[in-house]
Motif scaffolding. Structure first.
Motif, mmCIF file in Angstrom:
data_model
loop_
_atom_site.group_PDB
_atom_site.id
_atom_site.type_symbol
_atom_site.label_atom_id
_atom_site.label_comp_id
_atom_site.label_asym_id
_atom_site.label_seq_id
_atom_site.Cartn_x
_atom_site.Cartn_y
_atom_site.Cartn_z
ATOM 1 N N SER A 23 -15.927 -24.906 17.834
ATOM 2 C CA SER A 23 -15.186 -26.166 17.710
ATOM 3 C C SER A 23 -15.627 -27.163 18.771
ATOM 4 O O SER A 23 -14.837 -27.692 19.542
ATOM 5 C CB SER A 23 -13.672 -25.912 17.835
ATOM 6 N N SER A 24 -16.943 -27.393 18.855
ATOM 7 C CA SER A 24 -17.491 -28.243 19.907
ATOM 8 C C SER A 24 -17.134 -29.704 19.691
ATOM 9 O O SER A 24 -16.989 -30.167 18.561
ATOM 10 C CB SER A 24 -19.013 -28.112 19.956
ATOM 11 N N ALA A 25 -17.007 -30.409 20.793
ATOM 12 C CA ALA A 25 -16.799 -31.856 20.744
ATOM 13 C C ALA A 25 -18.144 -32.549 20.652
ATOM 14 O O ALA A 25 -19.157 -32.037 21.119
ATOM 15 C CB ALA A 25 -16.059 -32.311 21.995
ATOM 16 N N LYS A 26 -18.152 -33.737 20.037
ATOM 17 C CA LYS A 26 -19.406 -34.487 19.938
ATOM 18 C C LYS A 26 -19.777 -35.050 21.298
ATOM 19 O O LYS A 26 -18.937 -35.513 22.045
ATOM 20 C CB LYS A 26 -19.266 -35.625 18.926
ATOM 21 N N VAL A 27 -21.075 -35.011 21.616
ATOM 22 C CA VAL A 27 -21.578 -35.586 22.859
ATOM 23 C C VAL A 27 -22.822 -36.396 22.546
ATOM 24 O O VAL A 27 -23.347 -36.336 21.437
ATOM 25 C CB VAL A 27 -21.940 -34.487 23.902
ATOM 26 N N ASP A 28 -23.297 -37.157 23.533
ATOM 27 C CA ASP A 28 -24.532 -37.904 23.357
ATOM 28 C C ASP A 28 -25.677 -36.940 23.101
ATOM 29 O O ASP A 28 -25.896 -35.988 23.857
ATOM 30 C CB ASP A 28 -24.821 -38.717 24.619
ATOM 31 N N GLN A 29 -26.435 -37.175 22.002
ATOM 32 C CA GLN A 29 -27.486 -36.239 21.623
ATOM 33 C C GLN A 29 -28.565 -36.112 22.683
ATOM 34 O O GLN A 29 -29.004 -35.024 23.002
ATOM 35 C CB GLN A 29 -28.118 -36.668 20.298
ATOM 36 N N ARG A 30 -28.988 -37.235 23.249
ATOM 37 C CA ARG A 30 -30.116 -37.183 24.170
ATOM 38 C C ARG A 30 -29.809 -36.336 25.391
ATOM 39 O O ARG A 30 -30.673 -35.665 25.923
ATOM 40 C CB ARG A 30 -30.513 -38.599 24.599
ATOM 41 N N SER A 31 -28.561 -36.366 25.853
ATOM 42 C CA SER A 31 -28.221 -35.615 27.055
ATOM 43 C C SER A 31 -28.144 -34.121 26.788
ATOM 44 O O SER A 31 -28.122 -33.333 27.723
ATOM 45 C CB SER A 31 -26.878 -36.101 27.611
ATOM 46 N N ALA A 32 -28.105 -33.734 25.507
ATOM 47 C CA ALA A 32 -27.880 -32.329 25.201
ATOM 48 C C ALA A 32 -29.120 -31.602 24.691
ATOM 49 O O ALA A 32 -29.057 -30.417 24.401
ATOM 50 C CB ALA A 32 -26.762 -32.202 24.166
ATOM 51 N N LEU A 33 -30.253 -32.299 24.555
ATOM 52 C CA LEU A 33 -31.435 -31.644 23.990
ATOM 53 C C LEU A 33 -32.030 -30.659 24.986
ATOM 54 O O LEU A 33 -32.280 -31.004 26.148
ATOM 55 C CB LEU A 33 -32.490 -32.688 23.599
ATOM 56 N N ASP A 34 -32.255 -29.445 24.511
ATOM 57 C CA ASP A 34 -32.888 -28.421 25.330
ATOM 58 C C ASP A 34 -34.343 -28.829 25.599
ATOM 59 O O ASP A 34 -35.060 -29.223 24.678
ATOM 60 C CB ASP A 34 -32.847 -27.088 24.568
ATOM 61 N N PRO A 35 -34.811 -28.732 26.854
ATOM 62 C CA PRO A 35 -36.202 -29.102 27.162
ATOM 63 C C PRO A 35 -37.222 -28.350 26.318
ATOM 64 O O PRO A 35 -38.293 -28.886 26.001
ATOM 65 C CB PRO A 35 -36.339 -28.754 28.651
ATOM 66 N N ARG A 36 -36.907 -27.111 25.949
ATOM 67 C CA ARG A 36 -37.831 -26.341 25.103
ATOM 68 C C ARG A 36 -37.909 -26.938 23.702
ATOM 69 O O ARG A 36 -38.966 -26.932 23.068
ATOM 70 C CB ARG A 36 -37.397 -24.876 25.035
ATOM 71 N N PHE A 37 -36.784 -27.462 23.224
ATOM 72 C CA PHE A 37 -36.752 -28.140 21.931
ATOM 73 C C PHE A 37 -37.605 -29.399 21.993
ATOM 74 O O PHE A 37 -38.409 -29.665 21.088
ATOM 75 C CB PHE A 37 -35.300 -28.478 21.583
ATOM 76 N N VAL A 38 -37.453 -30.169 23.057
ATOM 77 C CA VAL A 38 -38.230 -31.396 23.230
ATOM 78 C C VAL A 38 -39.723 -31.074 23.260
ATOM 79 O O VAL A 38 -40.538 -31.736 22.609
ATOM 80 C CB VAL A 38 -37.808 -32.126 24.516
ATOM 81 N N ALA A 39 -40.093 -30.027 24.019
ATOM 82 C CA ALA A 39 -41.508 -29.649 24.124
ATOM 83 C C ALA A 39 -42.064 -29.244 22.758
ATOM 84 O O ALA A 39 -43.205 -29.579 22.411
ATOM 85 C CB ALA A 39 -41.670 -28.509 25.124
ATOM 86 N N ALA A 40 -41.257 -28.522 21.973
ATOM 87 C CA ALA A 40 -41.702 -28.090 20.645
ATOM 88 C C ALA A 40 -41.924 -29.279 19.731
ATOM 89 O O ALA A 40 -42.943 -29.376 19.035
ATOM 90 C CB ALA A 40 -40.681 -27.136 20.034
ATOM 91 N N MET A 41 -41.004 -30.226 19.743
ATOM 92 C CA MET A 41 -41.127 -31.391 18.868
ATOM 93 C C MET A 41 -42.259 -32.307 19.315
ATOM 94 O O MET A 41 -42.917 -32.943 18.486
ATOM 95 C CB MET A 41 -39.808 -32.159 18.828
ATOM 96 N N ASP A 42 -42.491 -32.387 20.605
ATOM 97 C CA ASP A 42 -43.593 -33.214 21.109
ATOM 98 C C ASP A 42 -44.954 -32.603 20.798
ATOM 99 O O ASP A 42 -45.967 -33.294 20.881
ATOM 100 C CB ASP A 42 -43.458 -33.411 22.621
ATOM 101 N N ASP A 43 -44.984 -31.330 20.457
ATOM 102 C CA ASP A 43 -46.236 -30.654 20.123
ATOM 103 C C ASP A 43 -46.441 -30.678 18.611
ATOM 104 O O ASP A 43 -46.228 -29.697 17.911
ATOM 105 C CB ASP A 43 -46.209 -29.214 20.641
ATOM 106 N N ASP A 44 -46.827 -31.850 18.098
ATOM 107 C CA ASP A 44 -47.138 -32.001 16.674
ATOM 108 C C ASP A 44 -45.968 -31.610 15.780
ATOM 109 O O ASP A 44 -46.124 -30.906 14.786
ATOM 110 C CB ASP A 44 -48.385 -31.179 16.319
ATOM 111 N N LEU A 45 -44.765 -32.062 16.169
ATOM 112 C CA LEU A 45 -43.553 -31.776 15.385
ATOM 113 C C LEU A 45 -43.429 -30.280 15.119
ATOM 114 O O LEU A 45 -43.344 -29.845 13.966
ATOM 115 C CB LEU A 45 -43.544 -32.554 14.068
ATOM 116 N N GLY A 46 -43.398 -29.500 16.177
ATOM 117 C CA GLY A 46 -43.336 -28.035 16.047
ATOM 118 C C GLY A 46 -41.949 -27.556 15.674
ATOM 119 O O GLY A 46 -41.253 -26.909 16.477
ATOM 120 N N THR A 47 -41.544 -27.823 14.439
ATOM 121 C CA THR A 47 -40.182 -27.472 14.018
ATOM 122 C C THR A 47 -39.902 -25.967 14.016
ATOM 123 O O THR A 47 -38.767 -25.582 14.301
ATOM 124 C CB THR A 47 -39.871 -28.066 12.632
#
Length: 471
Positions: free
Chosen positions: A332-356
């Protein structure tokens, strides 16, 4: 980490350096609206939807153009077979396409130009090519105009082919061509077999544009003669994108800096298509899974990976997504600002040729950690907020109203009502267990489960969740 993407033209993954800092111009070859869209069609839209979402979340100002081809040989053929005007078929199939995009949460492009609305721009581009000596009118009085591939030494550079190794272009009768590989820029009106409504006046007589010139003209109109990324399905690399690049650069346009191509969804090892009879229309697939689950299935695979479609694999992906949803419901999580919550590993994956695939793995890791916290009676809110944020970037946030979720007030009211009812049954179950009446305790638990509610015994007491997929 700088965003890196695989450039088809070079075959390398390289840093994305936009023409203008902080901005990104993207052109995606959309569909020819000849028939209802299938899963293979929509994959490209989902993949490039992820691209624009990721660039926007990375603070780029994105101009995203996705065209519609609404005049084409296939449209004329199918409309004639069905005994309806070609524009009637195109309009109806365009509506079906829009419906499929909306159903799978594909965000609208900045502009969605249709080919029939840009014939003047196409004629202007053709005239430029004729003036520059790269195009010619056929000498057979057909009204056709062709691009002269021999006049452009760089022809074949996108797909790394030599002209003499290429097959002949099959888009028009070769009798009026100087070289069999020359492709049609303008097609003269065939009075005996084509309706006059499918023709426009031109310096070479009535006719209609060739497929390739359509995209070059629309891309340049909305993004300028030089822009950042051109995309589409891998099957468009040749001849469509090769021809687009050649005619645009021959006209003096720099055109695209990067080329991105998504792979196919195949069935039985073959490209999904109407001609093979193996297409899977979106409404049919959605009888088996929810729209958000179908999108997750597409997102979980890398855009450059061929996917062999099967309902077994689709259901497996759906079950995986339901586990993510189940965690969010329990937390039952509350909504928060998306940018502040992105895991650095997620960011690195997406920055690597959209590594979904790697990005989805990060989400699964977070869900496992959140479930561990729940099991230990600890607060999982921060983890749940992070999961919601990552899903939001992928267009997969279950709380997004686009997925048809109930309003917060309705959800709270329903949850409270179920909570009261389940709490009473759990009290009866606890009393039966205390009295060592285990048969009755199990019977109460079975009644709860039959109602589509799952019970989990935790150190802080029993928790309930709605069973995924129960109706």
């Amino acid at each position: 980490m700088t965003f890196r993407l695989h450039d088809t033209a070079t075959g390398e993954v390289r840093d994305f350096v936009p023409l203008e800092a902080g901005k990104a111009g993207i052109y995606l070859c959309g569909l020819t609206v000849q028939s209802e869209p299938h899963v293979g069609h929509i994959r490209s839209a989902v993949n490039f939807d992820i691209l624009q979402r990721w660039l926007r979340s990375s603070d780029y100002e994105v101009t995203f153009i996705r065209n519609v081809t609404d005049i084409d040989d296939k449209i004329l053929t199918k409309s004639a077979e069905q005994g309806r005007p070609w524009y009637n078929l195109a309009a109806a199939m365009h509506r079906e396409l829009d419906k499929a995009y909306a159903t799978l949460n594909v965000a609208p492009p900045t502009y969605e130009p249709s080919a029939t609305g840009h014939v003047p721009e196409m004629l202007e581009l053709i005239e430029t090519l004729v003036e520059r000596g790269h195009a010619y009118a056929a000498a057979d009085d057909s009204g056709d105009v062709y691009f002269d591939v021999r006049s452009w030494p760089a022809y074949g550079e996108l797909t790394h082919q030599k002209i003499d190794d290429m097959e002949a272009a099959t888009d028009a009768d070769p009798r009026g061509k100087r070289d069999p590989r020359d492709f049609a820029l303008w097609k003269g009106w065939k009075q005996d077999s084509e309706p006059v409504t499918a023709s426009w006046p031109s310096p070479w007589g009535r006719g209609r544009p060739g497929w390739h010139i359509e995209c070059s003209a629309m891309a340049s109109k909305y993004l300028g003669t030089a822009f950042d990324i051109h995309g589409g399905g891998v099957d468009l690399r040749f001849p469509h994108h090769e021809n687009e690049q050649a005619q645009s650069r021959a006209a003096g346009h720099r055109f695209a800096s990067y080329w991105m191509h998504n792979a196919w969804i195949t069935t039985a090892g073959e490209k999904m298509s109407k001609s093979l009879g193996n297409s899977l229309l979106i409404p049919e697939v959605l009888k088996r899974v929810r729209p958000i689950e179908l999108r997750f299935y597409m997102v979980a695979a890398h855009y450059r990976s061929h996917v062999e479609f099967s309902y077994e694999a689709l259901e497996e992906a759906a079950q995986g997504f339901r586990r993510i949803e189940s965690f969010l419901q329990r937390a039952s999580s509350a909504k928060v600002d998306q940018r502040s919550a992105l895991d650095p590993r997620f960011v690195a994956a997406m920055d690597d040729d959209l590594g979904t695939p790697a990005a989805v793995a990060v989400i699964y890791d977070a869900v496992r950690e959140g479930n561990r916290l729940l099991g230990a009676g600890q607060d999982p809110t921060a983890v749940a907020a992070q999961v919601s944020a990552m899903l939001g970037v992928l267009g997969l946030d279950p709380a997004d109203p686009v997925w048809g979720t109930s309003s917060d007030a309705e959800t709270e009211q329903l949850t409270n009502a179920i909570d009261v009812l389940v709490a009473g049954l759990l009290e009866q179950r606890a009393a039966a267990r205390a009295a060592k009446d285990f048969a009755n305790a199990d019977a109460i638990r079975d009644r709860i489960k039959a109602a589509g509610i799952e019970i989990e015994d935790t150190p802080t007491g029993p928790r309930w969740t709605l069973e995924q997929g129960h109706s």
